[in-house]
Scaffold this motif. Structure first.
Motif, PDB file in Angstrom:
ATOM      1  N   SER A 147      42.735  52.892  40.547  1.00 42.34           N
ATOM      2  CA  SER A 147      43.161  51.544  40.906  1.00 42.34           C
ATOM      3  C   SER A 147      42.062  50.551  40.569  1.00 42.34           C
ATOM      4  N   TYR A 148      42.489  49.421  40.101  1.00 37.07           N
ATOM      5  CA  TYR A 148      41.557  48.324  39.832  1.00 37.07           C
ATOM      6  C   TYR A 148      41.003  47.839  41.170  1.00 37.07           C
ATOM      7  N   ALA A 149      39.667  47.846  41.294  1.00 31.92           N
ATOM      8  CA  ALA A 149      39.051  47.496  42.575  1.00 31.92           C
ATOM      9  C   ALA A 149      38.386  46.132  42.568  1.00 31.92           C
ATOM     10  N   GLY A 150      38.107  45.604  41.399  1.00 29.14           N
ATOM     11  CA  GLY A 150      37.507  44.280  41.368  1.00 29.14           C
ATOM     12  C   GLY A 150      36.376  44.189  40.361  1.00 29.14           C
ATOM     13  N   ASP A 151      35.710  43.040  40.389  1.00 29.15           N
ATOM     14  CA  ASP A 151      34.669  42.721  39.409  1.00 29.15           C
ATOM     15  C   ASP A 151      33.369  42.341  40.119  1.00 29.15           C
ATOM     16  N   ALA A 152      32.255  42.563  39.438  1.00 30.55           N
ATOM     17  CA  ALA A 152      30.984  42.019  39.915  1.00 30.55           C
ATOM     18  C   ALA A 152      31.034  40.493  39.809  1.00 30.55           C
ATOM     19  N   ILE A 153      30.475  39.836  40.791  1.00 28.61           N
ATOM     20  CA  ILE A 153      30.507  38.375  40.829  1.00 28.61           C
ATOM     21  C   ILE A 153      29.303  37.811  40.084  1.00 28.61           C
ATOM     22  N   ASP A 154      29.565  36.815  39.257  1.00 31.06           N
ATOM     23  CA  ASP A 154      28.503  36.078  38.556  1.00 31.06           C
ATOM     24  C   ASP A 154      27.642  36.973  37.678  1.00 31.06           C
ATOM     25  N   ALA A 155      28.204  38.046  37.177  1.00 34.81           N
ATOM     26  CA  ALA A 155      27.522  38.925  36.220  1.00 34.81           C
ATOM     27  C   ALA A 155      28.544  39.338  35.170  1.00 34.81           C
ATOM     28  N   ARG A 156      28.135  39.396  33.913  1.00 39.54           N
ATOM     29  CA  ARG A 156      29.040  39.733  32.820  1.00 39.54           C
ATOM     30  C   ARG A 156      28.316  40.611  31.803  1.00 39.54           C
ATOM     31  N   LEU A 157      29.098  41.422  31.119  1.00 41.99           N
ATOM     32  CA  LEU A 157      28.594  42.159  29.970  1.00 41.99           C
ATOM     33  C   LEU A 157      28.590  41.228  28.765  1.00 41.99           C
ATOM     34  N   ILE A 158      27.546  41.324  27.942  1.00 42.10           N
ATOM     35  CA  ILE A 158      27.458  40.428  26.789  1.00 42.10           C
ATOM     36  C   ILE A 158      26.720  41.128  25.658  1.00 42.10           C
TER      37      ILE A 158
END
Lengths: 321, 320
Positions: free
Chosen positions: B259-270
């Protein structure tokens, strides 16, 4: 954005109702997002130039211009209805274009895409129209199949100066599928969000048309293909080293349904994450079925399966108004 | 919130983090020396408890996640007054503690700089340490932007490298780490990412290396839903890198489905391809600061310094 749900008497009436909806719908009009019908051609003619070699009876063509969300844009869409009675085919063909010239035929419009198709029939068709100023989504229920198309702009990962015309043209069949009946049940008959072989098109920043493919597996290697996330990346047997895919995604922990953005991930001829389809989301079919609606906050979504496919990895959610 | 400065050692780094955490609305439960010169920083915000533990030999900073703080054994002024575990700290004995720790092993210092990212509105502490010029490590903990009822959705993750200095180590790919090198938010040999969540009535710490049914799918792991996404950026049409969400999926009790649980806040892969470490990217009113997973250097065998190719993380600098 506006939605119309109804029933058309056949494939021609479906086109008539769509034209009427796009050009006169009160919600679209109030927002300045109603479309303009630039011209029609109701003079039937026979066309036998498709690669399948079967002659088609073209019975109606329309040339539409959408104003975009800004209401000041010019987005060109061509829609035509045709039949081949001996094959029991009653379909639409669709194109995007960079402009419109009255003196030109269907095939001669400036910067037009190749033909794309949606398989219909000449019997009553329950339908869903979901439109705004920049794109329309059509879903047509044909027997137990869900045929659909997305025509218009997507949401680009770039500003207009970088990517001025992010157009997506997709139905349920690409080049070579003009003679396909809705009952075809192989990899060449697939919804625009997980398209068949080179089955949908985007207009790139130079005005060229780029083709998009299925997820991996027998036909294509997702690592090297232009494919649409989250349906891309193959995965055929549950959780395994196969990367991604929607086959191992089920409902959220609380039983609600995931909404994953539909991201256009391009590999050829160059790499790009072009953007996302407007109002189109990956979801799971686990515990669900086509035409199911659910709310997230103040928004309502409706789910559909990919044409004839109804495994849990074959579902999409469209945002309604 | 963002802060930067220099630091002389892992303990000095954590001492600065304590001050930053207070400003971001965290409560400091303990901050002080521990047995044998170790250092334990315990903070919490809401139900998220983070325990940072720097070992006396300055080899590593451990980050343990937990659901509480047990101060038994602490003196009135904080710090160690009782020893009970064969040289190990009590950080790993806290209520609901993670079964392992995220490990950042930068060495003794001094370090070039720290970069702290936080928010008074959201629950996370992200930090990047420039260990030596151009070589970085990440250590992140907090609560996900949860989806679909995921709770408490506490995560811990860090960069672990066999050596931050010896010029022989590499990671062929972050989703399939080798030689003990793992990137933050990835999965791999050292399980550098743990997420605590109540799934199907059971509260468990999920990690990629667990047995079914308590596995997770990380943003950078095999399988992952963004492994191929990374390779399709930067965009050719504008030469910009897309900020890719760090999304996580947790296994259900029935096994093999997630199940999709969510995302890290204010952090992204780049992808770092068109960026230098510490570059800042303005997007609308936001500013994102980019760092390589360890070093923007070719990924190669044996003869290269630590390298993570173009894999990087972007952090939002101006979060309230």
């Amino acid at each position: 954005m506006s939605t119309l749900i109804g029933t058309a008497s056949d494939y021609l009436d479906l086109l008539r109702q769509l034209r009427n909806f796009l050009t006169t719908d009160a919600t679209l009009t109030a927002a300045g997002q109603n479309w303009t019908e630039l011209a029609t051609n109701a003079v039937p003619y026979v066309y036998n130039g498709d690669i399948d070699g079967n002659p088609k009876n073209i019975v109606f063509e329309t040339y539409l211009r959408a104003p975009g969300l800004s209401t000041t844009e010019q987005i060109y869409i061509q829609l035509g209805a045709y039949y081949a009675a001996t094959l029991d085919i009653y379909n639409w063909r669709m194109r995007g274009a960079l402009g419109y010239t009255p003196a030109s035929t269907w095939f001669q419009q400036p910067g037009a895409s190749p033909d794309n198709y949606i398989a219909l029939w000449n019997q009553p068709i329950p339908f869903w129209f979901i439109a705004n100023g920049q794109r329309v989504i059509v879903v047509a229920k044909i027997a137990t199949d869900y045929e659909m198309c997305y025509l218009g702009k997507f949401l680009p990962d770039g500003v207009p100066g970088e990517y001025p015309y992010p157009l997506f043209i997709g139905g349920t069949g690409g080049p070579g599928c003009a003679a396909d009946r809705y009952s075809r049940n192989d990899g060449y008959h697939a919804a625009f969000f997980d398209p068949n072989a080179n089955g949908v098109f985007t207009c790139d920043a130079s005005g060229a048309w780029i083709t998009w493919n299925h997820w991996g597996g027998t036909y294509y290697n997702a690592n090297a293909a232009n494919a649409i996330w989250p349906w891309n990346d193959g995965g055929t047997s549950g959780f395994s080293p196969n990367q991604g895919g929607m086959n191992w995604i089920v409902q959220n922990i609380d039983g609600s349904y995931p909404l994953l953005p539909s991201r256009l991930e391009q590999s050829t001829p160059s790499i790009n994450i072009l953007g996302s389809l407007d109002g189109v989301f990956g979801t799971t079919g686990q515990g669900s079925s086509s035409e199911t609606t659910f709310a997230v906050g103040a928004d309502t979504y409706i789910t559909f399966q990919d044409t004839f496919r109804n495994a849990r990895n074959n579902f999409v959610a469209f945002k309604l108004s | 919130m963002y802060a930067t400065g220099s630091c002389s050692s892992p303990q000095d780094l954590l001492n600065s983090l304590k001050t930053f955490a207070l400003g971001a609305g965290w409560t400091v439960d303990n901050a002080g020396p521990w047995i044998g010169g170790d250092y334990w920083l315990a903070v919490h915000k809401g139900a998220c408890f983070l325990h940072y533990y720097a070992t006396a030999d300055n080899v590593a900073i451990q980050l343990w996640g937990a659901t509480g703080f047990n101060g038994a054994g602490l003196g009135a002024t904080g710090g160690f007054t009782g020893f009970n575990n064969s040289g190990n700290a009590d950080a790993h004995l806290q209520p609901g503690v993670s079964p392992g720790f995220a490990c950042f092993n930068p060495g003794v210092g001094p370090f070039v700089a720290y970069h702290f990212f936080g928010s008074t509105a959201d629950t996370y502490l992200h930090f990047v340490c420039e260990v030596t010029a151009g070589i970085f490590g990440h250590m992140n903990g907090g609560v996900l932007l949860a989806a679909g009822g995921a709770a408490p959705a506490i995560y811990i993750t860090a960069t672990h490298w066999t050596s931050f200095t010896t010029p022989v180590y590499w990671a062929g790919e972050p989703e399939n780490a080798s030689a003990g090198n793992t990137m933050a938010f990835a999965a791999g040999e050292y399980n550098p990412l743990f997420i605590l969540c109540n799934v199907d009535g059971a509260l468990n710490w999920f990690t990629a290396g667990n047995a079914s049914p308590t596995r997770l799918v990380a943003a950078l792991s095999a399988p992952s839903k963004t492994v191929n996404t990374f390779g399709r950026s930067p965009n050719t049409f504008n030469q910009l890198s897309v900020l890719i969400p760090l999304s996580f999926y947790l296994e259900r009790t029935s096994g093999n489905v997630f199940s999709y649980a969510g995302d890290a806040i204010d952090a992204r892969l780049i992808t770092m391809q068109n960026y230098a470490p510490k570059d800042e990217i303005p997007i609308g009113g936001d500013t994102w600061k980019v760092f390589p997973m360890i070093a923007k250097a070719p990924i190669a065998y044996a003869t290269s310094p630590p390298g993570s190719g173009n894999y990087g993380l972007a952090y939002r600098k101006n979060a309230a």
